[in-house]
Design a protein around this motif. Sequence first.
Motif, PDB file in Angstrom:
ATOM      1  N   VAL A 368       0.832  -1.213   0.000  1.00  0.00           N
ATOM      2  CA  VAL A 368       0.000   0.000   0.000  1.00  0.00           C
ATOM      3  C   VAL A 368       0.861   1.255   0.000  1.00  0.00           C
ATOM      4  O   VAL A 368       0.630   2.178  -0.795  1.00  0.00           O
ATOM      5  N   LEU A 369       1.855   1.323   0.896  1.00  0.00           N
ATOM      6  CA  LEU A 369       2.712   2.511   0.959  1.00  0.00           C
ATOM      7  C   LEU A 369       3.497   2.684  -0.332  1.00  0.00           C
ATOM      8  O   LEU A 369       3.696   3.814  -0.809  1.00  0.00           O
ATOM      9  N   GLY A 370       3.937   1.600  -0.907  1.00  0.00           N
ATOM     10  CA  GLY A 370       4.662   1.680  -2.172  1.00  0.00           C
ATOM     11  C   GLY A 370       3.786   2.212  -3.285  1.00  0.00           C
ATOM     12  O   GLY A 370       4.195   3.087  -4.067  1.00  0.00           O
ATOM     13  N   PHE A 371       2.555   1.712  -3.371  1.00  0.00           N
ATOM     14  CA  PHE A 371       1.641   2.162  -4.415  1.00  0.00           C
ATOM     15  C   PHE A 371       1.308   3.642  -4.242  1.00  0.00           C
ATOM     16  O   PHE A 371       1.276   4.406  -5.211  1.00  0.00           O
ATOM     17  N   GLN A 372       1.064   4.074  -2.989  1.00  0.00           N
ATOM     18  CA  GLN A 372       0.790   5.482  -2.735  1.00  0.00           C
ATOM     19  C   GLN A 372       1.968   6.359  -3.154  1.00  0.00           C
ATOM     20  O   GLN A 372       1.779   7.443  -3.721  1.00  0.00           O
ATOM     21  N   THR A 373       3.172   5.911  -2.861  1.00  0.00           N
ATOM     22  CA  THR A 373       4.365   6.685  -3.227  1.00  0.00           C
ATOM     23  C   THR A 373       4.503   6.792  -4.735  1.00  0.00           C
ATOM     24  O   THR A 373       4.863   7.847  -5.270  1.00  0.00           O
ATOM     25  N   ILE A 374       4.230   5.727  -5.440  1.00  0.00           N
ATOM     26  CA  ILE A 374       4.312   5.744  -6.908  1.00  0.00           C
ATOM     27  C   ILE A 374       3.306   6.741  -7.489  1.00  0.00           C
ATOM     28  O   ILE A 374       3.637   7.561  -8.352  1.00  0.00           O
ATOM     29  N   MET A 375       2.068   6.708  -7.000  1.00  0.00           N
ATOM     30  CA  MET A 375       1.046   7.627  -7.502  1.00  0.00           C
ATOM     31  C   MET A 375       1.387   9.078  -7.171  1.00  0.00           C
ATOM     32  O   MET A 375       1.205   9.977  -7.984  1.00  0.00           O
ATOM     33  N   MET A 376       1.897   9.300  -5.940  1.00  0.00           N
ATOM     34  CA  MET A 376       2.300  10.637  -5.550  1.00  0.00           C
ATOM     35  C   MET A 376       3.418  11.156  -6.442  1.00  0.00           C
ATOM     36  O   MET A 376       3.438  12.324  -6.850  1.00  0.00           O
ATOM     37  N   PHE A 378       4.099  10.353  -9.574  1.00  0.00           N
ATOM     38  CA  PHE A 378       3.565  10.723 -10.877  1.00  0.00           C
ATOM     39  C   PHE A 378       2.861  12.083 -10.809  1.00  0.00           C
ATOM     40  O   PHE A 378       3.043  12.942 -11.680  1.00  0.00           O
ATOM     41  N   PHE A 379       2.061  12.277  -9.760  1.00  0.00           N
ATOM     42  CA  PHE A 379       1.327  13.522  -9.647  1.00  0.00           C
ATOM     43  C   PHE A 379       2.259  14.706  -9.396  1.00  0.00           C
ATOM     44  O   PHE A 379       2.068  15.798  -9.935  1.00  0.00           O
ATOM     45  N   SER A 380       3.282  14.512  -8.553  1.00  0.00           N
ATOM     46  CA  SER A 380       4.238  15.589  -8.316  1.00  0.00           C
ATOM     47  C   SER A 380       4.988  15.933  -9.596  1.00  0.00           C
ATOM     48  O   SER A 380       5.350  17.090  -9.833  1.00  0.00           O
ATOM     49  N   GLY A 381       5.199  14.908 -10.450  1.00  0.00           N
ATOM     50  CA  GLY A 381       5.821  15.171 -11.743  1.00  0.00           C
ATOM     51  C   GLY A 381       4.953  16.071 -12.606  1.00  0.00           C
ATOM     52  O   GLY A 381       5.452  16.944 -13.331  1.00  0.00           O
TER      53      GLY A 381
END
Length: 398
Positions: A368-376, A378-381
Motif C-alpha cells: 500500500v505505501l509503495g503504491f501510494q508513493t508511486i502515484m504521488m 507521478f502527480f508531483s511530476g
Amino acid sequence: MNSTDGRTLELTILMPCLNEAETLATCIEKAQGYLERSGVEGEVLISDNGSTDGSQEIAQRLGARVSAAPRRGYGAALINGIEAARGRYVIMGDADDSYDFTSLDPFVEKLRDGSDLVMGNRFAGGIEPGAMPPLHKYLGNPVLSFIGQLFFRPNVRDFHCGLRGFNRARIDELDLQTTGMEFASEMVVKASLARYRIDEVPTTLKKDGRSRPPHLRSWHDGWRHLRFLLLFAPRWLFVYPGLFAFLLGAIAVGTLAFGGVQIGGIGFDVTTMVYAAALCVIGYQSLLFFWLTKLFATQEGFLPASERYRSIVAKWTAERGLLIGLGLFGIGVLIGVLQLVRWGGMDFGPQDAAEVVRVAVPSSLGIVLGFQTIMMSFFSGVLTTPRREQKPESVIEA
C-alpha cells in the motif's frame, strides 16, 4: 487636509460599506476631523459593496471619495478600496462607528517609522460593554488569535481587529485574493510568511451605532477563519499529525511483527497490528498530501517557498519517488511471496491464523505505501513539469 485629485497622498482612510447609512456620516466626519487636526495629507475613501440605502450619496455629500466594488464580499470591498487608494499608507476600518477614527496617530507614527502592517489591539485599548459578544470576546477571538500566533508568529494578540494600517505598496506585493471575511486573516498570514514588519497598537472598540444586526455570522465566519488558518499552515494540518500517526503505527507494526506484547496486564497482538497498520497508512497519506499541497501552493504563489524547501525540491525528482515507491512495493510483495513459499512447504495445509496475519500485515503495508508513493510521484511530476505562462484572457483565441 482632504483631497480628491489624482496626486499621491500620505494617507487613505478606507471604509468598506454595505448599507451603512445610519453610521457612515459619523465615521466620515470623524476621519475628516482627524485629517484636519493632524495635518496629515489624506483622503477618506468609501469602497461601496452595492449599498441600496443611499450610503453612496451620503459619502459624496460629505466630500468623501466613493469607489464601487464590482464583487460582493468584505474582502472584495477592501481589495477594491486598496486598488483605488491614493495614499501611500492605508488605514482601514468598518463604517459602523465601532472604531475610533479620531485617534489614528499611533497607526500613522508606526507606519512612518517603517512598519508594513500595524494592527489595532482592542483588548489592550479597551472594549466597551456590549461592544463585542461574549462568545467573540472570551472564545472566538482569543482562540483564533492563539492559533494564528502559534502557526505564523505575527506577534499580535488581536488577530482579527478590523482597524489596521499598512503600507499600500507592500500589501499590494502580497497579492491578496480572498473576497470574504477571510481577507482579514489572509493579510496577517501572508505578511507574517513574507517576514514583514508587523506592529500592534492599542485601540478602542465601542458598540456600533446600527439598529440592524451586523453582517458577521459567528460560527460560520469563525469556521471560515479557522479553515483558512489551517490551509495556510500545512505543517500543522498535515505534517505534525501525519508524522505522529505514521511513526506510532509503524513502530507498533514493527514491534508486533515479532510477537505479542504485554503492557500493564493488557495484551497487544495481531488485532492491534491491523489497526496500527491502518494508522500508519493514514499518517503516510497525510504526509504525501502535505508534499503535494506544498508543491501546488508554491507553484501558484499561495505560499512562499523558503530556500530550504527550494533545495529539497531541486533534489527531489519524480523518478526518485518512483524508485522509493517501487522499493516499498517490492518489499511488500517479497514478504508475501516468502509467506506463500512457507505455506507451500506445509503442503498448503492449515496455518495458525495469528501467525498468518502477523506476516500478512507488513506485506500489505509495504504494498500500500509503495503504491501510494508511486502515484504521488507521478502527480508531483505533473505539478513540477515546466510550462509556459498562460496567455492573458484578452489575447486567448476562441
